[in-house]
Design an enzyme around this catalytic site. Structure first.
Site, PDB file in Angstrom:
ATOM      1  N   GLU A 411      39.379  43.557  46.499  1.00 43.12           N
ATOM      2  CA  GLU A 411      38.551  44.496  47.265  1.00 43.12           C
ATOM      3  C   GLU A 411      37.876  45.592  46.441  1.00 43.12           C
ATOM      4  OE1 GLU A 411      40.492  43.896  51.698  1.00 43.12           O
ATOM      5  OE2 GLU A 411      40.716  45.863  50.735  1.00 43.12           O
ATOM      6  N   ASN A 412      37.929  45.529  45.118  1.00 45.16           N
ATOM      7  CA  ASN A 412      37.344  46.618  44.333  1.00 45.16           C
ATOM      8  C   ASN A 412      35.826  46.531  44.211  1.00 45.16           C
ATOM      9  OD1 ASN A 412      39.923  47.535  44.042  1.00 45.16           O
ATOM     10  ND2 ASN A 412      40.186  46.781  41.957  1.00 45.16           N
TER      11      ASN A 412
END
Length: 792
Positions: A411-412
């Site tokens: 999710e970065n």
């Protein structure tokens, strides 16, 4: 030959506030488990005990033992397979080294030395905060400083996990005695060339002294080969004719071949390396098509719909996870029809025991590099640690045929685009150089046999939004956070790598974790064991869209929230599987828990299976029926993921909730292998109002369609009979009984049921197997049965 001596005995732990106070220490282990064994902290899994252990992660700790490295060999190394996390290693006050990475192993030359060995652990908080001060603030999903230290991020808490920041010698430690040379690293490239399996072993050799002639001898599958070592390196290549292919479960067998590599000086065996490998090919098809950009795993040329689950560390204290526990949990996954396990990036590179079990069970592994939900600095001291850990773990895990995919982060890339990171970072590094530069370079160099993807979610390039459902992988969290689970049906992502719905753990798990508490959704212990932001609010709003939320009836609330979890996940998987091959996989968040908590898990923190677990058996079976609204009518999708054509008879029945048959027809069902067949429902069988529903049956599979939410259905009061049966009970319905559930742990904490939710039409019966039930009694069983009831 190299001799290894485990160092497991005689360790002590010194308390930071009183160096004279000494505690016995278990190695491998961690400070928390040692303090717990000594009775100095309460069990942090029970009640509010987590709060009373919060101080532990803020202190410094020292492990000590006596070390005697004397040996007849030329060299002795002190080897740590894992140190958590920031430590100084001393022998009689002499510094052997300093470390700052939980995800690496360490080796120190202690030849001829002896004395008092000390491992002094600094607080991971202190290290992380110092790095943050030096490199600057970076945004993250949580306030804890987990992105500034190479440590299991969820030690610092998560929306399903406690904040218990560990320290300790968390993996085995040993002395290795050796002479002349040892095998320092083996990088096995395992490929397939037609019917031939190919194993190429690239070997690094460390020498104690001199340049004595050395030979590498390798064997696999009855084939042997010898090669000389050129300086510090050698390569041995073996070709295994007629090699049996390794397949994911459901597609074929899992033959494993033992590779044995021997380092020789003349006839003298200096060192030995053994691993099991499997012959298979794995590719990731991300080609563009009319629907966007695909994301399809291809194993041995076979395109797969991945039936996946996300895996978190199975204990917040990972040193407690045994080989047997790994096998038990992963066998539960396989038993639910799972064929892919994603090792999530906020955890760890798991132990060999995890991947061994996946190899044997046919579970593909999607391995995240340990980065999750934060902007990670790319400067030193972190950058060098990241590269070192990646290089070590890529090579360590390469032998495992189950390992199918490397993933850069969780999710970065999405966070940079959508969570206001770009503005806040103002040009500072945040991890992109890892995910799009360093890590793919390391994988390409060391492990070219496996695909790499930069992140999850990730659309493949910055040309598309990172979480665009039409491109690459997609995380579907808008539904849980803000919408009804029916909204899963609004889109067809190419691959759903995360989605899920919460529910409390099993009743017996709650009773153990919250002793003496009067259970209520908002009782103190329940709230403490609910870590998600507004978790109970989302549970209640999600429930209210389908049921009347029970007031003051915890047992009813408990059943309905577990039912709603199963219904929500079913809505997504049924829809997305019916759209194969456009959608090529679902990875449910999450399989397991690391402590007793209300969460998205299918198996709770005590290892008990929620109704969702049993629902996954239906959803992930090779064959699945699902009914859905389409173009003003109804359509049945028959999903056939088996290798054989599915032919049979489909029976469609329009029913009233009073049990009256209103219409019926039989149609031919024919679905090709690995294909989906779609059958239109005749208009006269479409339910005409809230009191009607449709039943579809074929080959002992069933799909139901109710046109309105349960709170609008005028159910009749359910009536059923319960009788004991060999190994369980039989329930016979006298009315419609919707989503009947036996909570076997209410009969006995050790009891398990062999099935979850089941809907019975009038006159139908089901036998539920129960293991671990010490005193069978039909009326007792009735008290543990729940089902949907009329609106009160």
């Amino acid at each position: 030959m190299l001799q290894a001596t485990p160092l497991t005995e005689g360790w002590i732990l010194r308390h930071p506030d009183d160096p004279a106070e000494v505690l016995p220490a278990e190695v491998p282990g961690c400070v928390h488990t040692d303090l717990l064994a000594a009775g100095l902290i309460p069990d942090p899994f029970l009640g509010l005990g987590e709060k009373e252990a919060a101080w532990v992660g803020r202190r410094e700790w020292t492990y000590e033992t006596d070390l005697r490295a004397a040996s007849a060999h030329e060299r002795t190394d002190l080897v740590f397979d894992g140190l958590d996390t920031v430590a100084e290693i001393l022998l009689d006050g002499r510094v052997l080294g300093r470390v700052r990475n939980m995800h690496r192993s360490y080796r120190f030359d202690v030849t001829g030395l002896s004395g008092r060995l000390a491992v002094r652990f600094a607080s991971a908080y202190a290290e992380a905060e110092a790095v943050r001060e030096r490199l600057g603030e970076r945004p993250a999903a949580y306030a804890e400083p987990y992105q500034y230290v190479r440590k299991m991020a969820c030690s610092f808490g998560w929306d399903w996990g406690p904040t218990l920041v560990t320290a300790g010698i968390w993996r085995p430690v040993r002395l290795e005695h050796w002479s002349t040379a040892r095998i320092a690293r083996v990088r096995p490239l395992v490929t397939v060339d037609g019917d031939t399996g190919v194993v190429e072993l690239s070997v690094d050799v460390e020498r104690a002294r001199g340049e004595a002639p050395l030979v590498l001898e390798a064997a696999v599958g009855g084939v042997r080969a010898r090669e000389e070592v050129d300086g510090a390196r050698g390569t041995v290549r073996l070709r295994v004719p007629d090699a049996a292919l390794w397949w994911p479960r459901g597609y074929g067998g899992q033959p494993l071949y033992e590779v044995e590599l021997t380092l020789l000086r003349g006839d003298e065996v200096l060192d030995l390396w053994r691993r099991r490998v499997g012959f298979r090919t794995v590719e990731l098809d991300t080609s563009a098509d009319a629907h966007g950009t695909g994301f399809t795993l291809v194993v041995n040329g076979e395109r797969l719909f991945a039936r996946g689950v996300n895996w978190i560390p199975d204990d917040v204290f990972p040193s407690r996870i045994t080989r047997e526990r790994y096998r038990r949990r992963l066998a539960q996954a396989a038993g639910a029809g799972v064929d892919l396990v994603r090792v999530w990036g906020g955890g760890i590179y798991e132990s060999e025991d995890f991947y061994d079990a996946c190899d044997e069970l046919g579970l593909l592994v999607w391995q995240d590099f340990p980065f999750a939900c934060a902007a990670y600095p790319e400067e030193q001291p972190l950058r060098g640690e990241v590269e070192a850990e990646a290089r070590e773990n890529v090579v360590r895990l390469m032998p495992h045929p189950s390992l199918a995919l490397w993933n850069g982060n969780n999710e970065n890339l999405w966070g940079f685009r959508d969570w206001d990171w770009e503005r806040r970072l103002a040009g500072d590094s945040w991890g992109e150089g890892y995910y799009l530069g360093l890590l793919p370079r390391v994988v390409a160099e060391l492990d070219p046999t496996r695909p790499y993807t930069a992140g999850s979610p990730w659309s493949g390039s910055w040309d598309h939004h990172p979480n665009d459902p039409a491109h690459g992988t997609h995380h579907s969290w808008e539904v849980w956070n803000r919408a009804d689970y029916a909204d899963y049906r609004r889109s067809v992502p190419r691959f759903v790598a995360e989605f899920g719905w919460q529910a409390p753990p099993a009743y017996a798990t709650l009773r153990r974790a919250l002793p003496g508490e009067e259970l209520a959704p908002d009782s103190p212990g329940m709230l403490h064991h609910q870590k998600a932001d507004d978790g109970n609010g989302k549970l209640e709003r999600g429930l209210a869209r389908h049921f009347a939320v029970p007031e003051g009836d915890f047992d009813r609330w408990h059943y309905l929230t577990q039912l709603n979890q199963a219904r929500a996940v079913a809505a997504g998987i049924e829809h997305w599987r019916s759209h194969w091959p456009v959608c090529a996989g679902t990875v449910v968040w999450q399989l397991n828990d690391c402590w007793p908590v209300t969460s998205w898990a299918a198996i709770d923190g005590d290892g008990r299976e929620k109704p969702l677990y049993h629902e996954l058996k239906r959803l992930y079976a090779d064959r699945l029926l699902t009914l859905r609204a389409r173009d003003g009518g109804l359509e049945l999708a028959a999903v056939n993921q088996s290798a054989r054509r599915w032919s049979g008879t489909l029976v469609l029945r329009r029913m009233s909730v009073q049990g009256v048959l209103l219409g019926e027809t039989s149609v031919r069902l024919a679905a090709g292998a690995r294909a989906v067949a779609r059958i239109g429902v005749p208009g006269d069988l479409v339910p005409a109002g809230p009191e009607e529903f449709l039943v579809a049956d074929a080959d002992r599979l069933r799909a139901l369609y109710f046109p309105v939410p349960d709170r609008e259905v005028p159910y009749v009061p359910p009536e059923f009979d319960v009788a004991l049966a060999p190994g369980g009970i039989t329930v016979t319905a006298r009315t419609l009984v919707r989503d009947l559930l036996l909570q076997a742990d209410r009969l006995d904490p050790g009891a398990r049921a062999d099935r979850g939710l089941v809907t019975l039409l009038p006159g139908e019966r089901v036998t539920i197997g129960i293991s671990g039930w010490k005193t069978p009694d039909a009326e007792h069983a009735r008290s543990a049965l729940y089902c949907v009831e009329p609106l009160r």
